[in-house]
Scaffold this motif. Structure first.
Motif, mmCIF file in Angstrom:
data_model
loop_
_atom_site.group_PDB
_atom_site.id
_atom_site.type_symbol
_atom_site.label_atom_id
_atom_site.label_comp_id
_atom_site.label_asym_id
_atom_site.label_seq_id
_atom_site.Cartn_x
_atom_site.Cartn_y
_atom_site.Cartn_z
ATOM 1 N N ALA A 34 0.829 -1.214 0.000
ATOM 2 C CA ALA A 34 0.000 0.000 0.000
ATOM 3 C C ALA A 34 0.859 1.257 0.000
ATOM 4 O O ALA A 34 0.565 2.229 -0.713
ATOM 5 N N MET A 35 1.925 1.257 0.797
ATOM 6 C CA MET A 35 2.784 2.440 0.860
ATOM 7 C C MET A 35 3.596 2.621 -0.423
ATOM 8 O O MET A 35 3.904 3.742 -0.823
ATOM 9 N N SER A 36 3.929 1.501 -1.083
ATOM 10 C CA SER A 36 4.614 1.602 -2.375
ATOM 11 C C SER A 36 3.696 2.257 -3.409
ATOM 12 O O SER A 36 4.127 3.153 -4.157
ATOM 13 N N SER A 37 2.433 1.842 -3.424
ATOM 14 C CA SER A 37 1.469 2.454 -4.344
ATOM 15 C C SER A 37 1.245 3.922 -4.008
ATOM 16 O O SER A 37 1.152 4.767 -4.901
ATOM 17 N N ALA A 38 1.167 4.227 -2.695
ATOM 18 C CA ALA A 38 0.959 5.616 -2.288
ATOM 19 C C ALA A 38 2.148 6.489 -2.680
ATOM 20 O O ALA A 38 1.971 7.640 -3.113
ATOM 21 N N THR A 39 3.361 5.958 -2.543
ATOM 22 C CA THR A 39 4.551 6.723 -2.922
ATOM 23 C C THR A 39 4.573 6.988 -4.426
ATOM 24 O O THR A 39 4.886 8.101 -4.875
ATOM 25 N N ASP A 40 4.238 5.958 -5.213
ATOM 26 C CA ASP A 40 4.170 6.139 -6.672
ATOM 27 C C ASP A 40 3.108 7.165 -7.049
ATOM 28 O O ASP A 40 3.333 8.019 -7.926
#
Length: 294
Positions: free
Chosen positions: A248-254
């Motif tokens: 989830a945090m990887s998607s949010a960062t992207d």
């Protein structure tokens, strides 16, 4: 249309959020490896102790004459009330991890014909069931992403006491099995009372020899079984939570990066429009002065 100053302020906010989500992703990724190792290490032991105890209770001679008060976890009685131990997270920002586990719990409870009581593990489950009027017997939280064996022992003791006092006649646990950082599956297992294997119902391959004695061995083995199964479920859920949070945090960062680029483009357009407007006003003022002088 937003001004350049407003867009710049929003760009700063998005940039700060992107830094936070990136840091959370890195922390989750660093802790996921260890959690995954703990989950993989605990599962074979949990399966084996469950298999051993299930095979023991499949032997009628073992349960004959056994003191029910001394071994309440082996007592099988008419099921009038079912208890659910639901494991979720303490914190958010973990994608659909908690919501999937809670949806699984609600679906299982909806299909249950008996009266239902709930024991929750994790703040999300506690808030969910208490706010919706479910009969919550007890709750445990504060360790969802890094559980210790002592936490499992406390939950097991609480569940054992409530089972022995007949607050429920069967205990089912709902937790999330970790498969990968992208795949976690909510699962339900019946853990109390201990049932014989389905392929050995009514069949006994041989008698068991206990050392030092049957009562002493089962008084240790039954509680240890419950603690081990709950601990295995906790570490599986912890790995699932960290994997879901990392994703989830990887998607949010992207997404923060994409939004920042989009805002930068809008900021440049607004800045260029402002410069063009100022140049137009200056040129207009110069022409007005010329006309006034003539």
């Amino acid at each position: 249309m937003a001004t350049a100053r407003e867009i710049r302020s929003r760009m700063k906010s998005v940039g700060n959020i992107g830094k936070i989500t990136k840091a959370m992703k890195m922390v989750a990724a660093a802790r996921l490896r260890r959690a995954q190792e703990r989950a993989a290490a605990s599962r074979p032991y949990a399966l084996k102790i469950k298999d051993v105890l299930s095979n023991i209770v499949s032997d009628p001679s073992v349960l004959t004459g056994l003191d029910v008060k001394q071994h309440p976890l082996l007592q099988k009685r008419e099921i009038k009330k079912i208890g659910y131990l639901v494991i979720s997270s303490d914190k958010g920002l973990a994608g659909a991890y908690s919501s999937n586990a809670l949806k699984k719990a609600v679906a299982e409870i909806a299909e249950c014909d008996q009266e239902v009581v709930v024991i929750t593990c994790g703040r999300k489950a506690k808030d969910f069931f208490t706010h919706r009027g479910y009969n919550v017997l007890s709750y445990h939280f504060g360790f969802s992403d890094r559980p210790a064996y002592t936490d499992a022992a406390k939950i097991a003791q609480d569940a054992a006491e409530k089972f022995a006092s007949e607050q429920f006649d069967e205990l089912r646990i709902i937790y999330t099995v970790f498969k990968s950082a992208l795949s976690q599956t909510p699962t339900v297992d019946s853990i109390l009372p201990v049932e014989p294997p389905t392929d050995k119902v009514g069949k006994v391959s041989g008698s068991f020899i206990f050392e030092p004695g049957q009562d002493e061995a089962l008084s240790v083995l039954a509680p240890k079984y419950l603690e081990t199964v709950i601990y295995s479920s906790l570490v599986q859920s912890a790995a699932s939570e960290l994997g879901s949070r990392m994703t989830a945090m990887s998607s949010a960062t992207d997404n923060a990066g994409k939004l920042g680029a989009k805002l930068l483009l809008g900021y440049n357009k607004a800045r260029q429009a402002g410069i063009t407007r100022e140049l137009t006003e200056i040129c207009g003022g110069v022409e007005a002065l010329k006309q006034a002088q003539e």
